[in-house]
Design an enzyme around this catalytic site. Structure first.
Site, PDB file in Angstrom:
ATOM      1  N   MET A  30       5.047  -5.401  -2.308  1.00 34.71           N
ATOM      2  CA  MET A  30       6.233  -4.921  -3.001  1.00 34.71           C
ATOM      3  C   MET A  30       7.362  -4.734  -1.978  1.00 34.71           C
ATOM      4  SD  MET A  30       5.010  -2.574  -6.382  1.00 34.71           S
ATOM      5  CE  MET A  30       4.876  -1.091  -5.462  1.00 34.71           C
ATOM      6  N   GLY A  31       6.891  -5.091  -0.824  1.00 34.75           N
ATOM      7  CA  GLY A  31       7.788  -5.026   0.169  1.00 34.75           C
ATOM      8  C   GLY A  31       7.917  -3.773   0.855  1.00 34.75           C
ATOM      9  N   ALA A  32       9.242  -3.495   1.478  1.00 33.40           N
ATOM     10  CA  ALA A  32       9.411  -2.228   2.381  1.00 33.40           C
ATOM     11  C   ALA A  32       8.331  -2.250   3.391  1.00 33.40           C
ATOM     12  CB  ALA A  32       9.412  -0.987   1.521  1.00 33.40           C
ATOM     13  N   LEU A  33       8.027  -3.527   3.982  1.00 37.07           N
ATOM     14  CA  LEU A  33       6.876  -3.699   4.621  1.00 37.07           C
ATOM     15  C   LEU A  33       6.866  -2.440   6.061  1.00 37.07           C
ATOM     16  CD1 LEU A  33       6.974  -7.535   4.803  1.00 37.07           C
ATOM     17  CD2 LEU A  33       5.869  -5.962   3.352  1.00 37.07           C
ATOM     18  N   HIS A  37       0.953  -3.183   5.632  1.00 37.26           N
ATOM     19  CA  HIS A  37       1.056  -4.437   5.298  1.00 37.26           C
ATOM     20  C   HIS A  37       0.713  -5.603   6.328  1.00 37.26           C
ATOM     21  CE1 HIS A  37       4.033  -2.058   2.575  1.00 37.26           C
ATOM     22  NE2 HIS A  37       3.292  -2.691   1.697  1.00 37.26           N
ATOM     23  N   ASP A 151      -5.127   1.364  -1.490  1.00 36.85           N
ATOM     24  CA  ASP A 151      -5.010   1.182  -3.130  1.00 36.85           C
ATOM     25  C   ASP A 151      -6.703   0.981  -3.490  1.00 36.85           C
ATOM     26  OD1 ASP A 151      -2.076   1.531  -3.894  1.00 36.85           O
ATOM     27  OD2 ASP A 151      -2.155   0.199  -2.172  1.00 36.85           O
ATOM     28  N   VAL A 177      -4.453   1.742   7.307  1.00 34.22           N
ATOM     29  CA  VAL A 177      -3.767   1.983   8.501  1.00 34.22           C
ATOM     30  C   VAL A 177      -3.092   3.272   8.484  1.00 34.22           C
ATOM     31  CG1 VAL A 177      -2.052   1.201  10.038  1.00 34.22           C
ATOM     32  CG2 VAL A 177      -3.443  -0.593   8.733  1.00 34.22           C
TER      33      VAL A 177
HETATM   34  P1  AMP Z   1       2.312  -2.321  -1.904  1.00 31.90           P
HETATM   35  O1  AMP Z   1       3.328  -3.148  -1.279  1.00 31.90           O
HETATM   36  O2  AMP Z   1       2.116  -0.878  -1.682  1.00 31.90           O
HETATM   37  O3  AMP Z   1       1.983  -2.863  -3.013  1.00 31.90           O
HETATM   38  O4  AMP Z   1       1.175  -2.786  -0.975  1.00 31.90           O
HETATM   39  C1  AMP Z   1       0.856  -4.144  -0.569  1.00 31.90           C
HETATM   40  C2  AMP Z   1      -0.871  -4.117  -0.197  1.00 31.90           C
HETATM   41  O5  AMP Z   1      -0.439  -3.561   1.288  1.00 31.90           O
HETATM   42  C3  AMP Z   1      -1.634  -3.515  -0.990  1.00 31.90           C
HETATM   43  O6  AMP Z   1      -2.684  -4.355  -1.048  1.00 31.90           O
HETATM   44  C4  AMP Z   1      -1.862  -2.067  -0.281  1.00 31.90           C
HETATM   45  O7  AMP Z   1      -3.129  -1.308  -0.631  1.00 31.90           O
HETATM   46  C5  AMP Z   1      -1.684  -2.497   0.948  1.00 31.90           C
HETATM   47  N1  AMP Z   1      -1.316  -1.346   1.881  1.00 31.90           N
HETATM   48  C6  AMP Z   1      -0.427  -0.303   1.574  1.00 31.90           C
HETATM   49  N2  AMP Z   1      -0.480   0.748   2.602  1.00 31.90           N
HETATM   50  C7  AMP Z   1      -1.613   0.072   3.390  1.00 31.90           C
HETATM   51  C8  AMP Z   1      -1.982   1.019   4.499  1.00 31.90           C
HETATM   52  N3  AMP Z   1      -1.502   1.891   4.886  1.00 31.90           N
HETATM   53  N4  AMP Z   1      -3.100   0.319   5.123  1.00 31.90           N
HETATM   54  C9  AMP Z   1      -3.683  -0.764   4.719  1.00 31.90           C
HETATM   55  N5  AMP Z   1      -3.152  -1.425   3.392  1.00 31.90           N
HETATM   56  C10 AMP Z   1      -2.206  -1.070   2.988  1.00 31.90           C
END
Ligand code: AMP
Length: 280
Positions: A30-33, A37, A151, A177
Site C-alpha cells: 500500500m506504499g509509504a515504503l 517492504h 501481517d 523486519v
Molecule cells: P502494506 O503496505 O502494509 O500492505 O504491506 C505490504 C507488504 O509488506 C505486506 O505483505 C506486509 O506484510 C509487508 N510488510 C510490512 N511491514 C513489514 C515488516 N516490518 N517486515 C516484513 N514485511 C512487512
C-alpha cells in the site's frame, strides 16, 4: 524502471516480461515504503524472480468506514525512488477507480481462517485483501509472490486462497523486519508521537519475553499469552487481542504447545498496531 498507472498497461508489461523469458515476482504493497517492504523485493529475487513488479495501492475495499483510509500515508515520489534504488523493474500504482470501475461487484472471500483475530475486529478486511490480491495475481501472472509475516494472518489467508483456487503461484512469507529496538516496521508507525513510539515498544517487549520463556522450555499457551499481555496492557490504551494460535490454521491453542504463533493487535492513541512471534 517502468511506472504504470492503468491495469491494462500493467498486464501488458508483465506479459512482455514473461514473453522475454523472465520469471515474474510480485510484491503487493500500500506504499509509504520502508525497509520491510524493500526486503520483500530482495526476497523475490532470492526466490528466482528475474523481473520484480511492485504494486502500490491503498485498497479501499480492505478498510472499514471508521478506519484510516483517508489519512493513510501516501508518498509516491519517495516510494518510486526507493523502488528504483532497490532494483524493482515495474511499479504499478493504479489510479483510484481503475481497479474497481463502475459495475464492479465481485468478491473473493476465504472461509474459516479469516473469521478469527483480525477478522473479528475488521470483519470485511480479508475479503477486501483477497479480492485485490486475486486481481493483482490475474493482472501480473507471477511465478512467485512475496508477503510479509508482519501481517501473519493475511499471509496464511493468501496461502489458503492460492491453494484452494489452484493458482500456479509460489506464495512466500518473509520474516518481520524490525527497528533496532524491536518495533516492527510499519507504514502506520508514522502516525506515532514520540511518546506513543516509546509506548509502542510494549508489544516487542512482551513478544521478546515470550520468546525467552519458550527458549527456556515454557510451553503452556495460557502462560505465554500472559507473558505477552502484561507489557502490552501497561503500555497500550486498549488491546484487540493477544492470541496464542496454531501457525497454519490460526485456531487458538490451549495447554501445551509444540509450535505456535503469538498474535497481537492493540491501540496506542489513534493508531492500531499489529505484530506477532513464531515459536517452533
Ligand atoms: P502494506 O503496505 O502494509 O500492505 O504491506 C505490504 C507488504 O509488506 C505486506 O505483505 C506486509 O506484510 C509487508 N510488510 C510490512 N511491514 C513489514 C515488516 N516490518 N517486515 C516484513 N514485511 C512487512
Amino acid at each position: 524502471m517502468q511506472v504504470v498507472r492503468d491495469p491494462k498497461t500493467f498486464r501488458e508489461a508483465c506479459e512482455a516480461a514473461r514473453a522475454r523469458g523472465a520469471r515474474v515476482g510480485l510484491v503487493p504493497t500500500m506504499g509509504a515504503l520502508h525497509e520491510g517492504h524493500l526486503s520483500l523485493v530482495d526476497r523475490a529475487k532470492h526466490e528466482g524472480a528475474t523481473f520484480v513488479a511492485l504494486t502500490i495501492f491503498v485498497n479501499p475495499l480492505q478498510f472499514a468506514a471508521h478506519e484510516d483510509l483517508g489519512r493513510y500515508p501516501r508518498t509516491l515520489e519517495a516510494d518510486l525512488e526507493a523502488c528504483r534504488s532497490r532494483g524493482v523493474d515495474l511499479v504499478f500504482a493504479p489510479e483510484d477507480g481503475s481497479m474497481y470501475p463502475p459495475g464492479f461487484q465481485t468478491e473473493v472471500a476465504v472461509g474459516e481462517i479469516t473469521k478469527r483475530w483480525e477478522g473479528v475486529h475488521r470483519p470485511s478486511h480479508f475479503a477486501g485483501v483477497t479480492t485485490v490480491v486475486c486481481k493483482l495475481f490475474a493482472l501480473t501472472g507471477p511465478s512467485v509472490a512475496v508477503f510479509g509475516r508482519k501481517d501473519y494472518q493475511q499471509w496464511r489467508v493468501i496461502e489458503r486462497m492460492t491453494l484452494d483456487l489452484d493458482l500456479p503461484i509460489d506464495v512466500v512469507g518473509h520474516p518481520i523486519v524490525r527497528e533496532e529496538d524491536g518495533l516492527a516496521l510499519s507504514s502506520r508507525n508514522r502516525y506515532l508521537s514520540p511518546e506513543e513510539r516509546t509506548r509502542a515498544l510494549g508489544i516487542a517487549r512482551g513478544l521478546h519475553a515470550a520468546n525467552e520463556a519458550w527458549r527456556a522450555g515454557m510451553r503452556d499457551a495460557d502462560a505465554l499469552r500472559a507473558i505477552v499481555r502484561g507489557p502490552v496492557e501497561s503500555a497500550f490504551d486498549s488491546i484487540d487481542y493477544v492470541a496464542v494460535a496454531s501457525p497454519r490454521t490460526l485456531e487458538p491453542l490451549e495447554g501445551s504447545a509444540t509450535e505456535a504463533v503469538i498474535l497481537v493487535a492493540a491501540h496506542v492513541g489513534r493508531t492500531r498496531l499489529i505484530d506477532n512471534l513464531e515459536l517452533a
